[in-house]
Motif scaffolding. Sequence first.
Motif, mmCIF file in Angstrom:
data_model
loop_
_atom_site.group_PDB
_atom_site.id
_atom_site.type_symbol
_atom_site.label_atom_id
_atom_site.label_comp_id
_atom_site.label_asym_id
_atom_site.label_seq_id
_atom_site.Cartn_x
_atom_site.Cartn_y
_atom_site.Cartn_z
ATOM 1 N N GLY A 31 0.777 9.090 4.121
ATOM 2 C CA GLY A 31 0.163 8.210 3.233
ATOM 3 C C GLY A 31 0.928 6.965 2.500
ATOM 4 N N GLY A 32 1.835 6.759 3.137
ATOM 5 C CA GLY A 32 2.939 6.078 2.510
ATOM 6 C C GLY A 32 2.725 4.600 2.408
ATOM 7 N N THR A 33 1.605 4.148 3.415
ATOM 8 C CA THR A 33 1.457 2.816 3.702
ATOM 9 C C THR A 33 0.745 1.957 2.228
ATOM 10 N N SER A 34 0.122 2.971 1.443
ATOM 11 C CA SER A 34 -0.583 2.425 0.353
ATOM 12 C C SER A 34 -0.563 3.305 -0.877
ATOM 13 N N GLY A 35 -1.011 2.961 -2.107
ATOM 14 C CA GLY A 35 -1.383 3.720 -3.259
ATOM 15 C C GLY A 35 -0.242 4.586 -3.718
ATOM 16 N N ILE A 36 -0.524 5.676 -3.887
ATOM 17 C CA ILE A 36 0.433 6.622 -4.424
ATOM 18 C C ILE A 36 1.467 7.189 -3.517
ATOM 19 N N GLY A 37 1.476 7.002 -2.356
ATOM 20 C CA GLY A 37 2.393 7.312 -1.309
ATOM 21 C C GLY A 37 3.469 6.257 -1.276
ATOM 22 N N GLY A 59 1.393 6.327 8.462
ATOM 23 C CA GLY A 59 -0.174 5.975 7.982
ATOM 24 C C GLY A 59 -0.558 5.023 9.266
ATOM 25 N N ARG A 60 -1.686 4.659 9.333
ATOM 26 C CA ARG A 60 -2.140 4.006 10.315
ATOM 27 C C ARG A 60 -2.016 2.506 10.419
ATOM 28 N N ARG A 61 -1.837 1.749 9.357
ATOM 29 C CA ARG A 61 -1.627 0.568 9.360
ATOM 30 C C ARG A 61 -0.074 0.260 8.758
ATOM 31 N N GLN A 83 3.948 5.415 13.138
ATOM 32 C CA GLN A 83 2.423 5.027 13.218
ATOM 33 C C GLN A 83 1.534 6.296 13.629
ATOM 34 N N ALA A 84 0.718 6.388 12.807
ATOM 35 C CA ALA A 84 -0.188 7.445 13.055
ATOM 36 C C ALA A 84 -1.773 6.831 13.325
ATOM 37 N N LYS A 85 -2.356 7.729 14.392
ATOM 38 C CA LYS A 85 -3.749 7.175 14.934
ATOM 39 C C LYS A 85 -4.664 7.538 13.812
ATOM 40 N N SER A 108 0.350 12.590 0.900
ATOM 41 C CA SER A 108 -0.677 11.621 -0.034
ATOM 42 C C SER A 108 -1.571 10.918 0.778
ATOM 43 N N GLN A 109 -1.801 11.340 2.164
ATOM 44 C CA GLN A 109 -2.912 10.734 2.944
ATOM 45 C C GLN A 109 -4.116 11.287 2.567
ATOM 46 N N GLY A 110 -5.109 10.546 2.410
ATOM 47 C CA GLY A 110 -6.408 11.004 2.042
ATOM 48 C C GLY A 110 -7.632 9.870 1.912
ATOM 49 N N ILE A 111 -8.785 10.068 1.887
ATOM 50 C CA ILE A 111 -10.033 9.418 1.827
ATOM 51 C C ILE A 111 -10.784 9.924 0.694
ATOM 52 N N TYR A 128 -1.562 16.962 -9.247
ATOM 53 C CA TYR A 128 -2.721 16.051 -9.694
ATOM 54 C C TYR A 128 -1.928 14.627 -10.312
ATOM 55 N N PRO A 129 -1.952 13.561 -9.788
ATOM 56 C CA PRO A 129 -1.460 12.254 -9.837
ATOM 57 C C PRO A 129 -1.931 11.421 -11.163
ATOM 58 N N GLY A 130 -3.286 11.901 -11.846
ATOM 59 C CA GLY A 130 -3.549 11.260 -12.843
ATOM 60 C C GLY A 130 -4.522 9.889 -12.115
ATOM 61 N N GLY A 187 -5.644 1.847 -2.976
ATOM 62 C CA GLY A 187 -6.599 1.135 -2.349
ATOM 63 C C GLY A 187 -7.499 2.019 -1.835
ATOM 64 N N ILE A 188 -7.739 3.189 -2.304
ATOM 65 C CA ILE A 188 -8.753 4.177 -1.704
ATOM 66 C C ILE A 188 -10.200 3.734 -1.628
ATOM 67 N N ALA A 189 -10.588 3.002 -2.644
ATOM 68 C CA ALA A 189 -12.041 2.778 -2.662
ATOM 69 C C ALA A 189 -12.109 1.738 -1.718
HETATM 70 N N1 LIG Z 1 -5.665 7.039 -6.929
HETATM 71 C C1 LIG Z 1 -6.050 8.106 -7.584
HETATM 72 O O1 LIG Z 1 -6.360 7.951 -8.916
HETATM 73 C C2 LIG Z 1 -6.189 9.635 -7.219
HETATM 74 C C3 LIG Z 1 -6.274 10.693 -8.282
HETATM 75 C C4 LIG Z 1 -6.447 11.872 -7.684
HETATM 76 C C5 LIG Z 1 -6.086 12.238 -6.364
HETATM 77 N N2 LIG Z 1 -5.737 11.207 -5.521
HETATM 78 C C6 LIG Z 1 -5.591 11.473 -4.227
HETATM 79 O O2 LIG Z 1 -4.254 10.873 -3.581
HETATM 80 C C7 LIG Z 1 -4.158 10.714 -2.246
HETATM 81 C C8 LIG Z 1 -3.820 9.218 -2.098
HETATM 82 O O3 LIG Z 1 -4.639 8.187 -2.554
HETATM 83 P P1 LIG Z 1 -4.282 6.991 -3.122
HETATM 84 O O4 LIG Z 1 -5.274 6.737 -4.103
HETATM 85 O O5 LIG Z 1 -3.158 6.598 -2.941
HETATM 86 O O6 LIG Z 1 -5.294 6.093 -1.714
HETATM 87 P P2 LIG Z 1 -4.803 5.148 -0.883
HETATM 88 O O7 LIG Z 1 -4.021 3.817 -1.421
HETATM 89 O O8 LIG Z 1 -6.100 4.736 -0.086
HETATM 90 O O9 LIG Z 1 -3.765 5.745 0.264
HETATM 91 C C9 LIG Z 1 -4.128 6.648 1.289
HETATM 92 C C10 LIG Z 1 -3.160 6.674 2.284
HETATM 93 O O10 LIG Z 1 -3.771 7.723 3.198
HETATM 94 C C11 LIG Z 1 -3.626 7.045 4.670
HETATM 95 N N3 LIG Z 1 -4.631 7.461 5.006
HETATM 96 C C12 LIG Z 1 -5.942 7.519 4.911
HETATM 97 N N4 LIG Z 1 -6.715 8.049 6.090
HETATM 98 C C13 LIG Z 1 -5.833 8.325 7.079
HETATM 99 C C14 LIG Z 1 -5.891 9.029 8.095
HETATM 100 N N5 LIG Z 1 -6.893 9.226 8.897
HETATM 101 N N6 LIG Z 1 -4.898 9.025 9.200
HETATM 102 C C15 LIG Z 1 -3.592 8.802 8.634
HETATM 103 N N7 LIG Z 1 -3.452 8.150 7.287
HETATM 104 C C16 LIG Z 1 -4.406 7.806 6.477
HETATM 105 C C17 LIG Z 1 -3.820 5.502 4.196
HETATM 106 O O11 LIG Z 1 -2.991 4.820 5.014
HETATM 107 P P3 LIG Z 1 -3.755 3.937 6.320
HETATM 108 O O12 LIG Z 1 -4.911 3.298 5.849
HETATM 109 O O13 LIG Z 1 -2.378 3.096 6.827
HETATM 110 O O14 LIG Z 1 -3.950 4.986 7.501
HETATM 111 C C18 LIG Z 1 -3.140 5.355 2.824
HETATM 112 O O15 LIG Z 1 -1.571 5.281 2.992
HETATM 113 C C19 LIG Z 1 -5.792 10.855 -1.881
HETATM 114 O O16 LIG Z 1 -5.912 12.177 -1.251
HETATM 115 C C20 LIG Z 1 -6.600 10.938 -3.207
HETATM 116 O O17 LIG Z 1 -7.544 11.855 -2.999
HETATM 117 C C21 LIG Z 1 -5.864 9.895 -5.718
#
Ligand SMILES: NC(=O)c1ccc[n+]([C@@H]2O[C@H](COP(=O)([O-])OP(=O)(O)OC[C@H]3O[C@@H](n4cnc5c(N)ncnc54)[C@H](OP(=O)(O)O)[C@@H]3O)[C@@H](O)[C@H]2O)c1
Length: 365
Positions: free
Chosen positions: A30-36, A64-66, A88-90, A128-131, A237-239, A244-246
């Motif tokens: 999950g290094g392509t976006s957000g916390i990673g 990540g995928r992108r 690259q992940a699928k 840190s990959q997640g949705i 817990y990152p706070g 980009g998650i939303a």
């Molecule tokens: N942001 C917050 O405030 C917060 C708070 C508590 C917990 N979290 C947790 O922290 C984690 C990271 O979240 P974020 O907020 O940094 O979100 P984000 O910016 O959307 O990052 C998520 C990362 O996961 C990757 N990803 C998502 N689905 C994937 C899949 N099917 N296969 C491979 N890679 C995938 C995305 O990359 P690609 O799109 O390139 O695949 C992206 O790099 C999540 O689990 C979230 O629930 C976040």
Amino acid sequence: MVALNIVEATNRAMAKDKSAGRPYVAVVGGGTSGIGSYAALELAKVHGEVGQAASRGLRVYILGRRASDTLLGELRAACPFGTFEFVQAKDLGLLKDVDRVSSLLIEKETAYSTQEGHAAKVDLLVASQGILSFGGRQDTEEGLEWSMAIGYYGRVRLVDRLLPLLTQTVSPPAVGHVAFVMNPQLEGDIVVDDLSLRNPKAFSLRNRGSHLAIFSTFYMEALAARNPGTLSLVHYYPGGVKSGIAETSNLGFFIRTMFRIALPLMRIVNVPEAESGQRIAFLGTTSVYPPSGDKAARKLPTGTSVSVGADGKVGSGAYRINYNDDSLKNNDKASKYRADGVGEKIYEHTQRAFQTVAAGKKFEE
Ligand SMILES: NC(=O)c1ccc[n+]([C@@H]2O[C@H](COP(=O)([O-])OP(=O)(O)OC[C@H]3O[C@@H](n4cnc5c(N)ncnc54)[C@H](OP(=O)(O)O)[C@@H]3O)[C@@H](O)[C@H]2O)c1
């Protein structure tokens, strides 16, 4: 709380620790976006700022995928002498894709380390990959609920597959660290006789969140116990962090609109991106987060102490850590499940899922 200046100074000291005789290697799921991406960027900045002459060297794999050329450009600009590779992940919610990506990572890192003349080793794996998912159950072709598959099964499969590099005993001794970005505070009731939540009555947002959190903590405890002296794991817990998650999660119009309204307001209380990245890099500090059964004499950074493990024992190898690096208060429900042996039950359930899928079958338990 560990003060940010101590976190930063510790990260600089780690970057300058050349005693290992090899570069620091990080894998960021999950290094392509957000916390990673913030974690990868801060690692690059720290090494870049201490400079090539002082740095031990840095290699970071982004999963990540992108592919993000912008991010790769920023990483290379921050640390021109580092190596940054996008893998690259699928879909890391599919175990077969996790296996493919893991094999590729091991192949790449083995080639680099052979060229450099040292054993292949991963120092830090950030998962840190997640949705975000507020919808109903959606199963993958492998039989796992998709959001659980990305947030738990696929992540722990990645840890399992990279264990040979994370736990590689090298000279001088180095511990492999895992930072599992999620939320231990979601731990609550779980459905012990339906761990996959297949019964539609058992499948709710609350249960899914609780299963994700408890499974993650217990799996980390199981791995810490099985890898004494070599592996340290943090359920972190990152706070609130801008990310980009939303946008990337399939939230539907109503929830996406709610997020668009709420996000600018949340920025006031959010953890800043650079701080978030620094604090994740800090989770690789062995003296603060030692492996189980650690016998080494380690110097703690000023103002820190050895963390309390998820089982309530100091330095027990698997940790539940808040965004500010404090250990989270123990959770009575998790303690009860631990005492009842549910942790091992979850570990075995997860291993059965891995074996079933590896055998080309759909997991139906
Ligand atoms: N942001 C917050 O405030 C917060 C708070 C508590 C917990 N979290 C947790 O922290 C984690 C990271 O979240 P974020 O907020 O940094 O979100 P984000 O910016 O959307 O990052 C998520 C990362 O996961 C990757 N990803 C998502 N689905 C994937 C899949 N099917 N296969 C491979 N890679 C995938 C995305 O990359 P690609 O799109 O390139 O695949 C992206 O790099 C999540 O689990 C979230 O629930 C976040």
